[in-house]
Motif scaffolding. Structure first.
Motif, mmCIF file in Angstrom:
data_model
loop_
_atom_site.group_PDB
_atom_site.id
_atom_site.type_symbol
_atom_site.label_atom_id
_atom_site.label_comp_id
_atom_site.label_asym_id
_atom_site.label_seq_id
_atom_site.Cartn_x
_atom_site.Cartn_y
_atom_site.Cartn_z
ATOM 1 N N PHE B 159 9.396 -8.946 11.146
ATOM 2 C CA PHE B 159 9.845 -8.866 9.940
ATOM 3 C C PHE B 159 8.837 -7.747 9.205
ATOM 4 N N GLU B 161 7.237 -4.945 10.380
ATOM 5 C CA GLU B 161 7.676 -3.660 10.762
ATOM 6 C C GLU B 161 9.247 -3.659 10.114
ATOM 7 N N ARG B 162 9.942 -4.358 10.011
ATOM 8 C CA ARG B 162 11.473 -3.862 9.519
ATOM 9 C C ARG B 162 11.406 -3.899 8.130
ATOM 10 N N TYR B 163 10.784 -4.970 7.191
ATOM 11 C CA TYR B 163 10.890 -4.923 5.936
ATOM 12 C C TYR B 163 9.517 -4.492 5.226
ATOM 13 N N ALA B 164 8.984 -3.240 5.695
ATOM 14 C CA ALA B 164 7.724 -2.990 5.550
ATOM 15 C C ALA B 164 7.745 -2.477 3.783
ATOM 16 N N ALA B 165 8.803 -2.104 3.360
ATOM 17 C CA ALA B 165 8.991 -1.735 1.982
ATOM 18 C C ALA B 165 9.233 -2.705 1.058
ATOM 19 N N GLN B 166 9.222 -3.877 1.365
ATOM 20 C CA GLN B 166 9.949 -4.970 0.486
ATOM 21 C C GLN B 166 8.718 -6.004 0.667
ATOM 22 N N TYR B 181 4.534 -11.462 2.962
ATOM 23 C CA TYR B 181 4.216 -10.051 3.031
ATOM 24 C C TYR B 181 4.275 -9.334 1.964
ATOM 25 N N SER B 183 4.177 -5.726 0.169
ATOM 26 C CA SER B 183 4.481 -4.298 0.481
ATOM 27 C C SER B 183 3.222 -3.316 0.166
ATOM 28 N N VAL B 184 2.404 -3.693 -0.845
ATOM 29 C CA VAL B 184 1.490 -2.924 -1.370
ATOM 30 C C VAL B 184 0.133 -2.811 -0.543
ATOM 31 N N GLU B 186 0.199 -4.503 2.378
ATOM 32 C CA GLU B 186 0.639 -4.473 3.731
ATOM 33 C C GLU B 186 0.139 -5.502 4.710
#
Ligand code: SF4
Lengths: 426, 256
Positions: B159, B161-166, B181, B183-184, B186
């Motif tokens: 998850f 890797e897939r949703y790195a930006a949310q 997680y 996203s800021v 990371e």
């Protein structure tokens, strides 16, 4: 509550998902796309089924048509021009938003976009590409994209499509050209095979280039390759015709997958097709898939499975057992000494068990108990193998028909249930 | 001799260390929350010591490589009763052999671990598929699961890797902990929180969802319905792929 615009999009989705569902491919495998730009998503290579329909098929992608308006009149297709149904069309933006929002909620692996042909092939193809481009460039979408190639679209458009799509596909539609001409006025094999050839050549050229330069030089073209589909049971071809056709597609166009879609009667008036109410040929479809697997993963030649003297697959037993019973002289196989290829041909032993047998026997001779633990379906396999503590199952005395009888009796309960629950529907 | 450990992975490794240290050939390992009752046999509580755990880990690495360590870790995450004893047997076998014993599928404990790890792997794969996020606003996505095995540590990298930006959060309501997680930063953080009053699979009483959330759930349900081919209906196959126990978490299968 729901606004008029949300009502409208719900309705469009119903129409355009319904029209796309007869394309059976839903694979999201074969592509490894990393989330390299901190965008949305990735493709892991293996493919993920996020849910399954009530008919048990994998749902991996948002599979929709851009529109079901079509200028063609293929008799076996719900979207055919002469069919009196509701028509709808998505905008580019709507498809993009649906894909992104479904993806963010972990509903899907990506998009499978196809379309009826409106105006002409190029206009349709351009619109499909516009969606893929927008997803990849504006939204940094790294999920899976499968685009349908529209037969007749220009080479330049096909090349561009491959830069955004993981997989491209064009359906052969029917297993013989005669049938195609009969049922799909205006379509030819030549027209369908042209994009297939272009895709396979471009992939091949890319592979050569990569080998020469030791790296991928350009953005990858269709990294998950191409696939195709044939409708079976609508026209009179035999299983042999179908599988030889499939074999040629694998050989000549480096297909990743050939799909077989049992015809669902959707045309109440056309007498050239099976009438409404005719059961979909689900068992036949299953046997064709099994033969396909035997060709791709079990080292079988299509000529071993089907021939002029054996043109139809058995429906009561699977094609591997059927082959074994026709070739009893090749058995029994000794589990502890035979090579992998021979072990793989024993009924009741799959790829995984065969591999485990090869590993485990290095530590000592394997016996019946261990074989069972390794996942061998022993009731079936017993007639075809020898192992530690068990000699040949006096194959000499048993005839193929008797073995079949014993095996069928052994798994009747399990198997006949599946069959009868399917049959009871009709 | 019964060895009781705290249920953590370093705890298990410390226990294996102890079994070796005291040459306890009849050791039986039990996690403290699976202790049935006080048995008559002798028992001893093992304290988790990172140094000991690391020594076992490194020693094993030389013998069975990363693949074997993963096998042991996944088996451990199954939390199945007495899985620890199969692990101990495999460790013993590995340490006294020069071969790659992981491929000895004829050995009953080796095979047991492979089978258990496979089940855990299957559930990992299932939840990479079955997690359903809800947009709860501010780019935060929330999901609630109750897996049979403790698979959160296994699905986290997927998850991430897939949703790195949310931003996202997955909560295991059976084990009462979750991962989060951001996203800021990371980073993935583990968190323990309790939703005492929230019925599983239904967040509405406590979490305000994004205004568009209902529409997308509705669209997804509609899609699920429209993509089905009624003439091919095969309930048995459907249930085999989507067992009923998962339905309450799946937007498309949920009642209402
Ligand atoms: S061209 Fe495609 S969409 Fe149009 S009628 Fe033929 S099969 Fe259907």
């Amino acid at each position: 509550m729901q606004t008029p615009s949300s009502e409208r999009i719900l309705e469009k989705l119903s129409i355009l998902a319904d029209a796309a569902k007869y394309d059976v491919s839903c694979s999201s495998s074969g592509s490894k796309r990393k989330n390299h730009n901190k965008g949305l998503g990735n493709s892991t290579g293996g493919g993920i089924c996020h849910t399954y329909t009530e008919d048990g098929r994998c749902v991996s992608l948002l599979k929709i048509l851009l529109t079901n308006h079509c200028i063609y009149d293929c008799a076996y297709c719900v979207s055919r021009k002469s069919n009196d149904i509701k028509r709808a069309a998505f905008t580019v933006e709507e498809v993009v938003e649906l894909t992104l929002n479904f993806y963010k909620r972990n509903y899907i692996e990506g998009l499978f976009l196809s379309s009826g042909i409106f105006k002409n092939a190029d206009t349709t193809m351009e619109r499909l590409i516009a969606i893929a481009r927008k997803l990849r460039t504006e939204h940094r979408f790294n999920g899976y994209i499968h685009l349908k190639s529209i037969p007749g679209a220009s080479n330049a458009l096909m090349q561009e499509a491959g830069l955004y799509a993981d997989r491209l596909s064009v359906n052969l539609e029917l297993p013989s050209e005669t049938s195609l001409q009969l049922l799909a006025p205006g379509k030819t094999y030549e027209q369908i095979k042209k994009p297939m050839l272009l895709v396979s050549q471009t992939i091949q050229a890319q592979a050569n280039e990569k080998r020469l330069l030791q790296r991928a030089a350009k953005p990858l073209f269709a990294p998950a390759g191409q696939s195709t589909q044939m409708v079976i049971g609508a026209t009179p071809e035999t299983d042999k015709d179908i599988m030889y056709q499939a074999n040629a597609l694998y050989q000549n166009y480096r297909m990743k997958r050939v799909y077989y879609s049992g015809y669902i009667p959707i045309n109440p008036t056309d007498t050239r097709l099976p009438g409404v109410g005719t059961p979909a040929p689900l068992i036949r479809e299953h046997r064709l898939y099994q033969s396909d697997w035997l060709m791709r993963f079990y080292g079988f030649q299509v000529t071993e499975l089907l021939s002029d003297s054996f043109p139809q697959l058995d429906s009561d037993i699977d094609p591997k057992l059927s082959w074994a019973l026709r070739n009893l002289h090749q058995f029994p196989v000794d589990i502890n000494t035979a090579d992998y290829e021979a072990i793989l041909r024993i009924p009741g032993i799959g790829v995984q068990s065969a591999q485990k047998i090869i590993s485990a026997r290095r530590f000592g001779q394997l016996d019946v108990y261990q074989l069972k633990k390794l996942g061998v379906a022993f009731n079936r396999a017993r007639y075809f193998l020898v192992c530690r503590g068990m000699g040949p199952a006096s194959l000499g005395d048993l005839q193929d028909r008797q073995i079949k009888h014993f095996i069928l009796a052994g798994y009747r309960s399990k198997f006949s249930n599946a069959v009868s629950s399917q049959l009871s529907l009709f | 001799m019964q060895l009781i450990y705290d249920g953590s992975f370093p705890g298990l490794l410390s226990t294996i260390f102890t079994a070796y240290e005291y040459k306890l050939n009849d050791a039986l390992i039990v996690r403290t929350n699976q202790l049935q009752s006080l048995t008559l046999s002798e028992s001893m509580e093992v304290y988790t010591e990172t140094a000991k755990a690391e020594r076992v880990w490194k020693g094993l690495k030389k013998k069975i490589a990363a693949q074997g360590l993963e096998l042991i870790y996944r088996s451990y995450l199954s939390e199945l009763p007495s899985v620890e004893n199969s692990i101990l047997e495999v460790v013993r076998y590995a340490l006294q052999s020069d071969q790659n014993i992981l491929e000895d599928y004829g050995h009953s404990h080796v095979l047991t671990l492979h089978q258990i790890a496979r089940k855990v792997g299957r559930e990992k794969h299932r939840f990479e598929a079955f997690v359903r996020f809800e947009n709860i606003g501010n780019n935060w996505f929330y999901a609630d699961i109750a897996p049979d095995f403790n698979i959160l540590p296994l699905i986290a990298p997927h998850f991430k890797e897939r949703y790195a930006a949310q931003n996202w959060m997955i909560y295991d309501s059976k084990r009462k902990y979750g991962i989060q997680y951001d996203s800021v930063s990371e980073q993935i953080n583990e968190l323990t929180f309790r939703f005492e009053h929230a019925p599983a699979g239904n967040l509405s009483p406590i979490v305000q969802t994004d205004p568009d959330e209902k529409l997308y759930q509705e669209l997804w349900k509609r899609y699920f319905k429209s993509t089905n081919i009624a003439l091919r209906k095969n309930t048995k196959l459907h249930l085999q792929h989507v067992p009923k126990r998962y339905w309450r978490y799946l937007t498309e299968k949920k009642e209402s």
